[in-house]
Scaffold this motif. Structure first.
Motif, PDB file in Angstrom:
ATOM      1  N   ALA A 794       0.794  -1.123   0.105  1.00 27.48           N
ATOM      2  CA  ALA A 794       0.106  -0.054   0.004  1.00 27.48           C
ATOM      3  C   ALA A 794       1.018   1.254  -0.052  1.00 27.48           C
ATOM      4  N   GLU A 795       1.901   1.419   0.893  1.00 27.84           N
ATOM      5  CA  GLU A 795       2.879   2.771   0.831  1.00 27.84           C
ATOM      6  C   GLU A 795       3.315   2.701  -0.501  1.00 27.84           C
ATOM      7  N   ARG A 796       3.914   1.650  -1.177  1.00 21.27           N
ATOM      8  CA  ARG A 796       4.564   1.697  -2.302  1.00 21.27           C
ATOM      9  C   ARG A 796       3.728   2.341  -3.485  1.00 21.27           C
ATOM     10  N   VAL A 797       2.238   1.735  -3.540  1.00 18.38           N
ATOM     11  CA  VAL A 797       1.726   2.395  -4.641  1.00 18.38           C
ATOM     12  C   VAL A 797       1.031   3.504  -4.366  1.00 18.38           C
ATOM     13  N   LEU A 798       0.795   4.078  -2.960  1.00 17.13           N
ATOM     14  CA  LEU A 798       0.175   5.448  -2.706  1.00 17.13           C
ATOM     15  C   LEU A 798       1.376   6.537  -2.918  1.00 17.13           C
ATOM     16  N   THR A 799       2.594   5.914  -2.445  1.00 13.42           N
ATOM     17  CA  THR A 799       3.925   6.777  -2.983  1.00 13.42           C
ATOM     18  C   THR A 799       3.772   7.210  -4.353  1.00 13.42           C
ATOM     19  N   LYS A 800       3.539   6.144  -5.087  1.00 13.12           N
ATOM     20  CA  LYS A 800       3.701   6.482  -6.675  1.00 13.12           C
ATOM     21  C   LYS A 800       2.383   7.065  -7.059  1.00 13.12           C
ATOM     22  N   ALA A 801       1.395   6.925  -6.402  1.00 10.34           N
ATOM     23  CA  ALA A 801       0.181   7.912  -6.969  1.00 10.34           C
ATOM     24  C   ALA A 801       0.382   9.235  -6.670  1.00 10.34           C
ATOM     25  N   VAL A 802       1.184   9.663  -5.327  1.00  4.87           N
ATOM     26  CA  VAL A 802       1.576  11.089  -5.063  1.00  4.87           C
ATOM     27  C   VAL A 802       2.568  11.694  -6.126  1.00  4.87           C
ATOM     28  N   ASP A 803       3.426  10.829  -6.406  1.00  2.00           N
ATOM     29  CA  ASP A 803       4.382  11.278  -7.441  1.00  2.00           C
ATOM     30  C   ASP A 803       3.596  11.662  -8.506  1.00  2.00           C
ATOM     31  N   ILE A 804       2.831  10.657  -9.169  1.00  2.00           N
ATOM     32  CA  ILE A 804       2.033  10.970 -10.546  1.00  2.00           C
ATOM     33  C   ILE A 804       1.205  12.285 -10.394  1.00  2.00           C
ATOM     34  N   LEU A 805       0.525  12.296  -9.274  1.00  2.00           N
ATOM     35  CA  LEU A 805      -0.382  13.432  -9.138  1.00  2.00           C
ATOM     36  C   LEU A 805       0.297  14.757  -8.815  1.00  2.00           C
ATOM     37  N   SER A 806       1.534  14.779  -8.617  1.00  2.00           N
ATOM     38  CA  SER A 806       2.331  15.871  -8.099  1.00  2.00           C
ATOM     39  C   SER A 806       2.575  16.569  -9.342  1.00  2.00           C
ATOM     40  N   GLY A 807       2.621  15.822 -10.400  1.00  2.00           N
ATOM     41  CA  GLY A 807       3.162  16.532 -11.803  1.00  2.00           C
ATOM     42  C   GLY A 807       1.847  17.029 -12.559  1.00  2.00           C
ATOM     43  N   SER A 808       0.694  16.726 -12.166  1.00  3.02           N
ATOM     44  CA  SER A 808      -0.657  17.140 -12.794  1.00  3.02           C
ATOM     45  C   SER A 808      -1.401  18.224 -12.046  1.00  3.02           C
ATOM     46  N   THR A 809      -2.415  18.582 -12.881  1.00  8.20           N
ATOM     47  CA  THR A 809      -3.302  19.787 -12.402  1.00  8.20           C
ATOM     48  C   THR A 809      -4.285  19.227 -11.263  1.00  8.20           C
ATOM     49  N   ALA A 810      -4.419  17.927 -10.823  1.00  4.53           N
ATOM     50  CA  ALA A 810      -5.454  17.482 -10.285  1.00  4.53           C
ATOM     51  C   ALA A 810      -5.158  17.632  -8.608  1.00  4.53           C
ATOM     52  N   LYS A 811      -5.562  18.760  -8.132  1.00  2.41           N
ATOM     53  CA  LYS A 811      -4.974  19.120  -6.668  1.00  2.41           C
ATOM     54  C   LYS A 811      -5.719  18.252  -5.641  1.00  2.41           C
TER      55      LYS A 811
END
Length: 941
Positions: A794-811
Motif C-alpha cells: 500500500a505504501e509503495r502504490v500510494l507513494t507512486k500515486a502522489v508522485d504521479i499526481l504531483s506533476g498534474s493539475t489534479a489537486k
C-alpha cells in the motif's frame, strides 16, 4: 305586487313593498339600499341616491326597477333619461320630469291637480337674462313642490352625466328647496365621467347622497343569465365579461356549442364603444391600439401605433381608465377580454392585419421576444413581411421548448406563406415536421418527404439535415432526426462521400448517443474516409477517431492528439453534439491548452443548435468540468449552478442530455464540497426515469451513487455505482475517466465489509487506468489500490500515486492520495513523515473547498500527532490510540461501536487495529485478549 299600509306615513300611503321587481338578477342588495331610503321620503324628508357603474352594468335597469318599487310604495314617479345626442337641447331632461309629474295618474282614480303652465315655463333654449332664468327655475321648482304636496315624489334621472346644462341647473336649484318635502332623487351616472359643465354631481344630488356602485354579476347569476348549468364554462363566461350584463347579453346572442371564449366578441359592442369614445380626443385610436397590442401594450408603443403624441395618448388612457374601459395598471389593458375581442371584431380584416403588422414591427424594433412578435405576425395575414420568417422560426423553436407545439405549427405555417428560397423552405419544412411530430407523430414523415423534395443544393441539404440532428438531441426527437437524416442521406448519396459525409458523421454520433446498447460499428464509417479530401471532413474524421479511442479506452495520448486535430479549424458543430461533447470534455479536462481552444470554439455568438441549451452554455460547462478536474470545486459549482438556473427556466432539466450532465456534475461537486443538501435538492428536481434515454444518465447514476455513499447509504450507493458500470460496459465504453465508478464502488464495498469485491474493483480500475495512461486517472486508481493492499504494498502504490499526481493539475486527487499515504505512515509509526504528508493533504483539500476530504485529512493529522507520542501505559509498543482501540476490541466491541465511542471513522478504527495486529504479531482480534490481558482497561474509562 302585494303592499302594506303604513299607519305612520303622514300621507297614509303604502310602505315599502316586501317583494322585488321581477327579472332583475343579482341586484337585490342595491335595490334594498334604495328602498331603504323610501322611509325618509315618506316621513317628509328629502333624500337622494347616486347609482354609478361602468358602461353596460345595468344602471338603467336598476333605476327602472327602483321606480316600480317606488310607485308601489305610493310615490309619484317621474323618470327622465339623458341622451348623448340631446345634450345640446336645453331643458330636455327637465321637461321629461315635469311631464312625468303633471301627467301622473292620481290615487284612487281621481285627477291629480296640475301645476299651471309648468311645462310651458321651461325654455326651449337657455334663458337669455336673469329674469328669464329665475322664472324658469321657479317654474320647475313649483311643479315639483306642487306634486310633493299631493304625496311622495320619486325623481329619477338616468345618465345624468349626459344631461343638458340647463336641466342640471334646475336639479341643483331645487335640491336644497325640497329638503323638507317628501322627495327622493335617484341619479345614475357613468363611473369616472368627468363633469365639464357648470353644475357638479353633488350639487344635483345633495352633499351626502347614498352612493351605490354597480359591479358585475357573480358566477351563479351569470350562469342563470346565460341559461347555463353552473360549471367551468359559465365561470369562463364570467371571467371574459366580468359579469357585465350588457356584455353577457351580447355573448348570449352569439353563443354556439363549443365556442372558444378566448376569441369570442361582438362587432356591435366594438362599434358602440368606438362611437362613444369619439367625444374624447384620440380615444378611439387609442382603444384600437390597446386592442391590437394586447399584453404587449406599453405606453410608448400605444402612442406610436395610434399615431398620436405622448401627451394626447396619456389623456386618452386616463379617460378610459376612469370609465373602467381600461384596467388601472402600469400596463394599459382592456378590462375584459370580451371587450378586446369586440373591438377587434369591429375592425375590417385588412385594417386589423395592417395594424398587427405595424405592431410586430414596433415590437421588433423595441427588442421584444420573438414569440410576442410572432403572435402579431400570425394575425397579419395576406401581408408579405420577408423579415418575419426568422422571427417566426425562432418563436416556433421557443414554443416547442415551452411545450406548445401546436402554436409552433401555426408559426411555421405562417412562415411558409412568405416568398422563400428552396433552401429556406426545406429548412422550415423540417422544423415543421418536428413540431407536428409533437402534435401527431404520424404527420412528421410526410413533412420530411416534402422537405426532401425541395433539395436543390446538396451542401445545403446536408447542412439542414445535420442541423436537425443537432437540434433534436434525445428520446423520440432523436429518432425522428436520425430517420429524417437517413432519407436525406439516401437522396445525397449519389453525390459521393463529400456530399454525404457530414450528415453520416452526425448520424453516427446521434445513433451512438441515443442507444442504450453498443453504438454502430465504427468500421462502417472508416470506409468513407479514403476519398475525403475536404479539410472539414478531415477534422470530423479526427474527431471520430478520438471518440473511438475514448470508447476503447486504449490511449489517452492518442485520443488527445485526435481531439487536437479536430479542434484545429473552425467547425464547432462536432463538439456541440451532446454525446461527443460529453466524452470530449471528460478527456480534455486535463489538457489546459486544448480546453481553452474548445471553449473558444464553443463560445460562439449564435444560438446553439439544441434549443434546450442557452447561448454560451456549452463553453461554461466545459470550463466547469476543467475546474472540477483541477480541484477548484467552488468555481466549478458556480459555473454549474448558473447553468442549472437557466436550464430550470427553460424546463429542460430532464429533457436535455447536456442539462442532465450539468446536473450530475453539480451533484458530484456538491458532494465533494460537503453540500449534501444542495446535491439532494438538485437530484429531487430531476425526473430520474425520464433521463434514462440519454447517455449522460450514466453520469447521473454515478453522481447519485456518490451522494448516497456520502450520506450514509452505502448499500444503495454501491448499487448505483455498479449500475453505472454495467450500463457503460453494455454501451461499449471502456474509458475509465468518464465516470470513475470503480474507485468509488471499491470504497463503498470496503465500508460494507466486502473486501474481496473492493480488491477486485480496485484492480480492474488500475488495469483500465494504466491502459489509458492519464495522470489524474492513473493516480486516482493507484490511491484506490492503496486502500485494499497490505501495508508494505500500500505504501509503495500510494507513494507512486502522489508522485504521479504531483506533476498534474489534479489537486483534489493529490490531496486524497496524500491523506491515505499519511494515514498509512502514521500506522507504521513514522509520525514525523506522516504529519508532514497529512498537513499538505489538509492544506490542499481546504484550498479545493472539499469539506469531506479536508475533514478526513485533519482527523488523520490529529491521530498522527497523538500517535507520535509514545504510550506510557503499555509495554507492547502500541501508540496510545492503537492501545485504546485494541483494548476495546478485546472487550468485544465492534468496529462501529469503537468508532462511535472514540469519535473516529470506521476506516480509522480498522487502520489502528491493523497496526496493532502487526506490532503484536497476531493474526486478528481473537488473540487480543490473550496478549493484552482481560484485566487491562483503557486509561480514563
Amino acid at each position: 305586487m302585494h303592499t302594506e299600509v303604513n299607519p305612520e306615513s303622514p300621507f297614509g300611503g303604502p310602505s315599502v313593498p316586501k317583494r322585488r321587481a321581477a327579472g332583475l338578477l343579482g341586484r337585490d342588495s342595491e335595490l334594498d339600499t334604495i328602498t331603504g331610503l323610501f322611509r325618509a321620503a315618506l316621513h317628509g324628508r328629502a333624500t337622494s341616491a347616486v347609482v354609478v357603474g361602468e358602461f353596460g352594468m345595468g344602471k338603467s335597469s336598476v333605476l327602472t326597477a327602483a321606480g316600480e318599487l317606488a310607485k308601489a310604495a305610493g310615490f309619484t314617479v317621474a323618470i327622465a333619461a339623458a341622451s348623448r345626442l340631446e345634450t345640446h337641447l336645453s331643458g330636455g331632461v327637465g321637461r321629461q320630469l315635469v311631464e312625468g309629474l303633471t301627467h301622473a295618474p292620481a290615487e284612487a282614480g281621481s285627477p291629480r291637480p296640475r301645476a299651471p303652465h309648468a311645462t310651458e315655463s321651461l325654455p326651449d333654449r337657455r334663458p337669455r337674462n336673469e329674469q328669464e332664468q329665475t322664472e324658469s327655475l321657479d317654474a320647475f321648482f313649483h311643479t315639483v313642490r306642487h306634486a310633493a304636496e299631493q304625496g311622495p315624489v320619486f325623481l329619477g334621472i338616468d345618465n345624468i352625466h349626459l344631461a343638458d346644462p340647463w336641466s342640471m341647473r334646475c336639479l341643483a336649484y331645487i335640491r336644497h328647496r325640497v329638503e323638507n318635502l317628501p322627495v327622493m332623487i335617484v341619479l345614475t351616472s357613468l363611473i369616472g365621467h368627468l363633469q365639464t359643465g357648470e353644475v357638479a354631481l353633488l350639487e344635483m344630488s345633495g352633499c351626502t347622497p347614498a352612493t351605490i356602485r354597480l359591479r358585475g354579476l357573480g358566477p351563479r347569476h351569470v350562469a342563470e343569465f346565460l341559461r347555463l348549468a353552473p360549471g367551468r364554462f359559465s365561470e369562463q363566461c364570467h371571467e371574459v365579461t366580468g359579469g357585465n350584463p350588457y356584455l353577457l347579453g351580447a355573448l348570449r346572442r352569439r353563443m354556439i356549442p363549443g365556442m372558444d371564449l378566448d376569441t369570442a366578441g361582438s362587432p356591435m359592442i366594438g362599434e358602440v364603444l368606438r362611437v362613444r369614445m369619439h367625444e374624447y380626443t384620440a380615444a378611439p385610436k387609442m382603444l384600437e391600439a390597446v386592442a391590437i397590442l394586447g399584453e404587449d401594450a406599453s405606453f410608448d408603443l400605444l402612442a406610436q401605433l395610434a399615431g398620436v403624441d405622448e401627451i394626447t395618448a396619456l389623456e386618452a388612457i386616463d379617460t378610459m381608465v376612469r370609465v373602467h374601459l381600461l384596467a388601472n395598471s402600469h400596463q394599459p389593458t382592456l378590462t375584459y377580454r370580451f371587450v378586446r375581442n369586440s373591438v377587434l371584431a369591429d375592425m375590417p380584416l385588412a385594417t386589423r392585419a395592417v395594424n398587427h403588422s405595424r405592431a410586430a414591427r414596433l415590437l421588433h424594433d423595441a427588442g421584444a421576444p420573438p414569440e410576442r412578435i410572432a403572435t402579431h405576425l400570425l394575425a397579419a395575414t395576406a401581408i408579405r413581411i420577408p423579415w418575419a420568417v426568422n422571427i417566426l422560426r425562432l418563436a416556433a423553436r421557443y414554443s416547442v421548448v415551452n411545450g406548445d407545439a401546436g402554436l409552433a405549427v401555426r408559426f411555421l405555417l405562417r412562415a411558409l406563406e412568405e416568398r422563400l428560397s428552396e433552401r429556406k423552405r426545406m429548412a422550415i419544412l423540417l422544423q415543421l415536421a418536428h413540431a407536428e411530430f409533437h402534435c401527431d407523430p404520424d404527420l412528421a414523415p410526410a413533412r420530411v418527404r416534402e422537405a426532401v423534395d425541395h433539395i436543390d443544393d446538396r451542401e445545403t441539404a446536408a447542412f439542414v439535415a445535420t442541423a436537425m440532428i443537432l437540434s433534436l438531441c434525445g428520446g423520440p426527437d432523436a429518432r425522428l432526426a436520425i430517420n429524417s437524416a437517413g432519407q436525406f442521406a439516401a437522396r445525397l448519396d449519389a453525390g459521393g462521400p463529400d456530399a454525404v459525409w457530414p450528415l453520416l458523421c452526425m448520424t453516427y454520433l446521434a445513433e451512438a448517443g441515443s442507444r442504450l446498447g453498443p453504438p454502430p460499428d465504427f468500421r462502417d464509417f472508416e470506409r468513407q474516409w479514403a476519398p475525403l479530401n475536404d479539410p472539414a471532413a478531415q477534422q470530423s474524421r479526427s474527431g471520430l477517431l478520438a471518440l473511438d479511442t475514448v470508447r476503447s479506452g486504449v490511449s489517452s495520448a492518442q485520443a488527445v492528439r485526435h481531439f487536437g486535430e479536430a479542434l484545429s479549424g473552425e467547425q464547432p458543430e462536432l463538439f456541440e453534439q451532446p454525446y461527443f461533447f460529453t466524452l470530449a470534455t471528460a478527456v480534455l479536462a486535463d489538457e489546459a491548452a486544448l480546453t481553452d481552444r474548445l471553449c473558444q470554439v464553443l463560445d460562439t455568438k449564435r444560438l446553439p443548435w439544441d434549443y434546450h441549451v442557452p447561448k454560451g452554455a456549452l463553453a461554461t460547462l466545459a470550463r466547469g468540468i476543467a475546474l472540477q478536474a483541477g480541484g477548484d470545486l467552488v468555481r466549478a459549482s458556480v459555473h454549474y449552478e448558473s447553468l442549472m438556473r437557466q436550464f430550470d427556466e427553460r424546463g429542460a432539466t430532464s429533457d436535455c442530455p447536456v442539462a442532465v450532465l450539468c446536473a450530475a456534475r453539480l451533484i458530484e461537486t456538491s458532494v465533494e464540497l460537503g453540500r449534501y443538501d444542495v446535491a439532494t435538492a438538485q437530484l429531487e428536481k430531476l425526473d430520474f426515469a425520464a433521463t434514462q434515454a440519454h447517455f449522460t444518465h450514466n453520469y447521473l447514476l454515478y453522481a447519485r451513487g456518490r451522494l448516497r455513499v456520502a450520506t450514509g447509504e452505502p448499500e444503495l450507493g454501491y448499487e448505483d455505482l455498479r449500475g453505472c458500470g454495467r450500463r457503460l460496459e453494455h454501451h461499449g465504453m471502456c474509458f475509465p475517466g468518464f465516470a470513475p465508478w470503480r474507485a468509488h464502488a471499491a470504497r463503498a464495498a470496503l465500508a460494507l465489509g466486502r473486501t474481496d469485491a473492493a480488491t477486485r474493483l480496485a484492480e480492474e480500475d488500475l488495469e483500465a487506468a494504466e491502459r489509458w495512461g492519464a495522470p489524474r486517472i492513473l493516480g486516482g486508481a493507484l490511491t484506490t489500490i492503496g486502500l485494499v493492499r497490505d501495508d508494505e504494498e500500500a505504501e509503495r502504490v500510494l507513494t507512486k500515486a502522489v508522485d504521479i499526481l504531483s506533476g498534474s493539475t489534479a489537486k483534489l486527487a493529490l490531496a486524497e492520495a496524500l491523506t491515505e499515504l499519511g494515514s498509512l505512515r502514521a500506522r507504521h509509526g513514522h509520525g514525523e513523515k506522516a504529519i508532514v504528508t497529512l498537513r499538505q493533504a489538509a492544506r490542499l483539500a481546504k484550498h479545493c473547498g472539499a469539506r469531506s476530504p479536508a475533514r478526513r485529512a485533519a482527523e488523520a493529522l490529529r491521530d498522527a500527532r497523538t500517535s507520535a507520542v509514545p504510550a506510557k501505559d503499555n509495554d507492547h509498543g502500541l501508540t496510545k490510540q492503537e492501545y485504546r482501540v485494541a483494548v476495546m476490541a478485546s472487550q468485544g466491541l465492534t468496529n462501529r461501536e469503537i468508532a462511535e465511542a472514540l469519535h473516529l471513522t470506521r476506516r480509522t478504527v480498522e487502520l489502528h487495529l491493523s497496526g496493532a495486529y502487526r506490532k503484536l504479531e497476531i493474526a486478528g482480534r481473537t488473540e487480543l485478549s490473550t496478549v493484552l490481558g482481560r484485566s487491562q482497561r483503557v486509561d480514563g474509562d
